[in-house]
Design a protein around this motif. Structure first.
Motif, PDB file in Angstrom:
ATOM      1  N   ASN A 156       0.833  -1.200   0.000  1.00  0.00           N
ATOM      2  CA  ASN A 156       0.000   0.000   0.000  1.00  0.00           C
ATOM      3  C   ASN A 156       0.866   1.246   0.000  1.00  0.00           C
ATOM      4  OD1 ASN A 156       0.107   0.806   3.169  1.00  0.00           O
ATOM      5  ND2 ASN A 156      -0.024  -1.415   2.958  1.00  0.00           N
ATOM      6  N   ARG A 157       0.239   2.369  -0.292  1.00  0.00           N
ATOM      7  CA  ARG A 157       0.931   3.642  -0.432  1.00  0.00           C
ATOM      8  C   ARG A 157      -0.013   4.762  -0.010  1.00  0.00           C
ATOM      9  NH1 ARG A 157      -0.714   6.624  -4.691  1.00  0.00           N
ATOM     10  NH2 ARG A 157       1.272   7.677  -4.886  1.00  0.00           N
ATOM     11  N   CYS A 159      -4.688   2.595   0.354  1.00  0.00           N
ATOM     12  CA  CYS A 159      -4.532   2.799  -1.087  1.00  0.00           C
ATOM     13  C   CYS A 159      -3.574   1.737  -1.626  1.00  0.00           C
ATOM     14  CB  CYS A 159      -3.964   4.187  -1.379  1.00  0.00           C
ATOM     15  SG  CYS A 159      -4.954   5.562  -0.765  1.00  0.00           S
ATOM     16  N   ASP A 160      -4.027   0.966  -2.595  1.00  0.00           N
ATOM     17  CA  ASP A 160      -3.160  -0.042  -3.204  1.00  0.00           C
ATOM     18  C   ASP A 160      -1.990   0.624  -3.924  1.00  0.00           C
ATOM     19  OD1 ASP A 160      -2.921  -3.024  -4.033  1.00  0.00           O
ATOM     20  OD2 ASP A 160      -2.723  -1.932  -5.927  1.00  0.00           O
ATOM     21  N   GLU A 161      -0.893  -0.097  -4.042  1.00  0.00           N
ATOM     22  CA  GLU A 161       0.281   0.467  -4.723  1.00  0.00           C
ATOM     23  C   GLU A 161      -0.008   0.826  -6.169  1.00  0.00           C
ATOM     24  OE1 GLU A 161       3.662  -2.119  -4.305  1.00  0.00           O
ATOM     25  OE2 GLU A 161       4.437  -0.900  -2.653  1.00  0.00           O
ATOM     26  N   GLU A 162      -0.919   0.077  -6.808  1.00  0.00           N
ATOM     27  CA  GLU A 162      -1.146   0.294  -8.235  1.00  0.00           C
ATOM     28  C   GLU A 162      -2.603   0.595  -8.593  1.00  0.00           C
ATOM     29  OE1 GLU A 162       1.263   0.572 -10.287  1.00  0.00           O
ATOM     30  OE2 GLU A 162       2.854  -0.112  -8.936  1.00  0.00           O
ATOM     31  N   ASP A 163      -3.569  -0.069  -7.932  1.00  0.00           N
ATOM     32  CA  ASP A 163      -4.938   0.002  -8.433  1.00  0.00           C
ATOM     33  C   ASP A 163      -5.937  -0.195  -7.300  1.00  0.00           C
ATOM     34  OD1 ASP A 163      -7.193   0.007 -10.081  1.00  0.00           O
ATOM     35  OD2 ASP A 163      -7.000  -2.111 -10.588  1.00  0.00           O
ATOM     36  N   THR A 173     -11.532  -0.253  -7.950  1.00  0.00           N
ATOM     37  CA  THR A 173     -10.447  -0.435  -8.918  1.00  0.00           C
ATOM     38  C   THR A 173     -10.672   0.431 -10.158  1.00  0.00           C
ATOM     39  OG1 THR A 173     -11.597  -2.365  -9.793  1.00  0.00           O
ATOM     40  CG2 THR A 173      -9.921  -2.769  -8.132  1.00  0.00           C
ATOM     41  N   ARG A 231      -8.338   2.958 -10.904  1.00  0.00           N
ATOM     42  CA  ARG A 231      -7.462   4.130 -10.775  1.00  0.00           C
ATOM     43  C   ARG A 231      -6.537   3.933  -9.578  1.00  0.00           C
ATOM     44  NH1 ARG A 231     -12.577   6.196  -9.863  1.00  0.00           N
ATOM     45  NH2 ARG A 231     -12.486   7.212 -11.891  1.00  0.00           N
ATOM     46  N   ARG A 232      -5.467   4.682  -9.560  1.00  0.00           N
ATOM     47  CA  ARG A 232      -4.485   4.654  -8.466  1.00  0.00           C
ATOM     48  C   ARG A 232      -4.755   5.834  -7.538  1.00  0.00           C
ATOM     49  NH1 ARG A 232       1.747   6.010  -8.300  1.00  0.00           N
ATOM     50  NH2 ARG A 232       2.577   4.302  -7.016  1.00  0.00           N
ATOM     51  N   ASP A 236      -4.160   8.293  -4.044  1.00  0.00           N
ATOM     52  CA  ASP A 236      -3.091   8.886  -3.241  1.00  0.00           C
ATOM     53  C   ASP A 236      -3.507   9.118  -1.794  1.00  0.00           C
ATOM     54  OD1 ASP A 236      -1.150   9.579  -5.542  1.00  0.00           O
ATOM     55  OD2 ASP A 236      -3.036  10.500  -6.183  1.00  0.00           O
ATOM     56  N   SER A 288      -7.394  10.846  -6.211  1.00  0.00           N
ATOM     57  CA  SER A 288      -6.501  10.266  -7.201  1.00  0.00           C
ATOM     58  C   SER A 288      -5.926  11.413  -8.022  1.00  0.00           C
ATOM     59  CB  SER A 288      -7.265   9.294  -8.115  1.00  0.00           C
ATOM     60  OG  SER A 288      -6.428   8.789  -9.139  1.00  0.00           O
TER      61      SER A 288
END
Length: 323
Positions: free
Chosen positions: A17-18, A39-43, A77, A79-80, A82, A102
């Motif tokens: 996560n990020r 927040c997932d690292e990618e999606d 899911t 989008r990424r 922040d 995002s």
């Protein structure tokens, strides 16, 4: 003959996560389980829940025992993200309201027991650098953002047609912080507003009074009875500064577990423990669950780990899953 020991639980670290964290006490369970969003690292986003039932309560089959975290469920899911905020809303009733950022755009999601997480129309914030969400004790939903130019903006929702919301902007003085947090206050016309900055910040009370805050951009906020409390990561001193606005002894500090900078921080009060505040923080790439007892008692910190009871046939089932 002695009874066979229970099978070992299934355990896993949280998904990679990020960005920001969101943390709140929910309505489910015997005394309100805790909800954590990542927040997932990618999606997309992940949601986990902490079983807050008394220790002698039997867990649901395959779920976490009391005092443990569930596996994570991915949602939102496409989008990424922040940054993410969550509140346990009185509307619905008792739906989860989620505000996620995002890039420069805000997105609203809502959890309800019939259809799980759904995408809803977001507040009309325009392009933003940061966003915060809260619900006052009178069930009014509020969003605060930092616009692209760094100015704070505050929006109040008309919930008469919930889940459809109509937002109205509320004027704020011309302040320029680097992060923003809303604090739900009883018997107040609007929430308190914490404006945070690398060289210092301020707390803006509903009546307009300002209180200086320590420097820091990574922070969390709760309200203890009627007292706003800020947890602010002090990178220079490697501690978390705790500020109780207006209290006789307003300043103290907590030692953060782990090593390295704290990159995300979230907090919630607990209905069954009137003096305790729970926090989740990310430090050195790892999540920690911290319980602040208040006063002089040291905080208790444990690494955050999903821990599920084992049931027959679940060996191949993943701890974390996608909806």
């Amino acid at each position: 003959m002695a009874a066979a020991p229970p099978p070992a639980p299934r355990t896993a670290l949280p998904p990679p996560n990020r960005g920001g964290l969101a943390f709140a006490q929910g309505r489910y369970g015997l005394r309100g389980n805790l909800e954590l969003l990542l927040c997932d690292e990618e999606d997309g986003l992940w949601v986990l829940w902490f079983n807050n039932d008394p220790e002698d309560t039997a867990p649901e089959a395959g779920g976490p025992p009391p005092g443990a975290w569930s596996g994570a469920l991915r949602f939102g899911t496409g989008r990424r993200y922040d940054e993410v905020q969550v509140v346990q809303s009185a509307h619905g009733p008792h739906h989860l309201e989620v505000l996620a950022r995002s890039g420069a755009h805000t997105h609203r999601l809502r959890w309800n027991p019939e259809t799980a997480f759904t995408t809803e129309e977001p507040p009309p914030t325009g392009r933003v650098r940061a966003a915060s969400l809260t619900e006052n004790p009178d069930a009014t939903l509020w969003t605060a953002v930092l616009a692209d130019d760094g100015s704070p903006r505050l929006f109040r929702a008309d919930t008469g047609a919930y889940p459809r919301l109509t937002w109205e902007q509320t004027p704020l003085p011309p302040l320029r912080p680097g992060a923003v947090l809303l604090l739900p206050l009883p018997h107040a016309a609007r929430p308190g507003l914490a404006l945070l900055g690398a060289s210092g910040g301020s707390y803006l009370a509903p009546g307009g009074d300002e209180t200086p805050l320590p420097a820091g951009l990574v922070a969390a906020a709760v309200v203890r009875e009627t007292v706003p409390r800020l947890y602010v990561w002090n990178e220079a001193a490697e501690r978390i500064d705790v500020v109780d606005i207006g209290a006789p002894a307003p300043y103290r500090s907590l030692r953060a577990p782990g090593e390295g900078p704290v990159t995300a921080l979230a907090a919630t009060t607990l209905d069954h423990a009137p003096h305790r505040t729970d926090l989740v923080l990310r430090r050195g790439g790892r999540l920690w669950h911290v319980s602040d007892q208040g006063g002089e008692e040291p905080a208790r910190s444990v690494p955050l780990l999903s821990r599920l009871t084992r049931t027959a046939g679940d060996e191949e089932r993943p701890v974390h899953r996608t909806s």
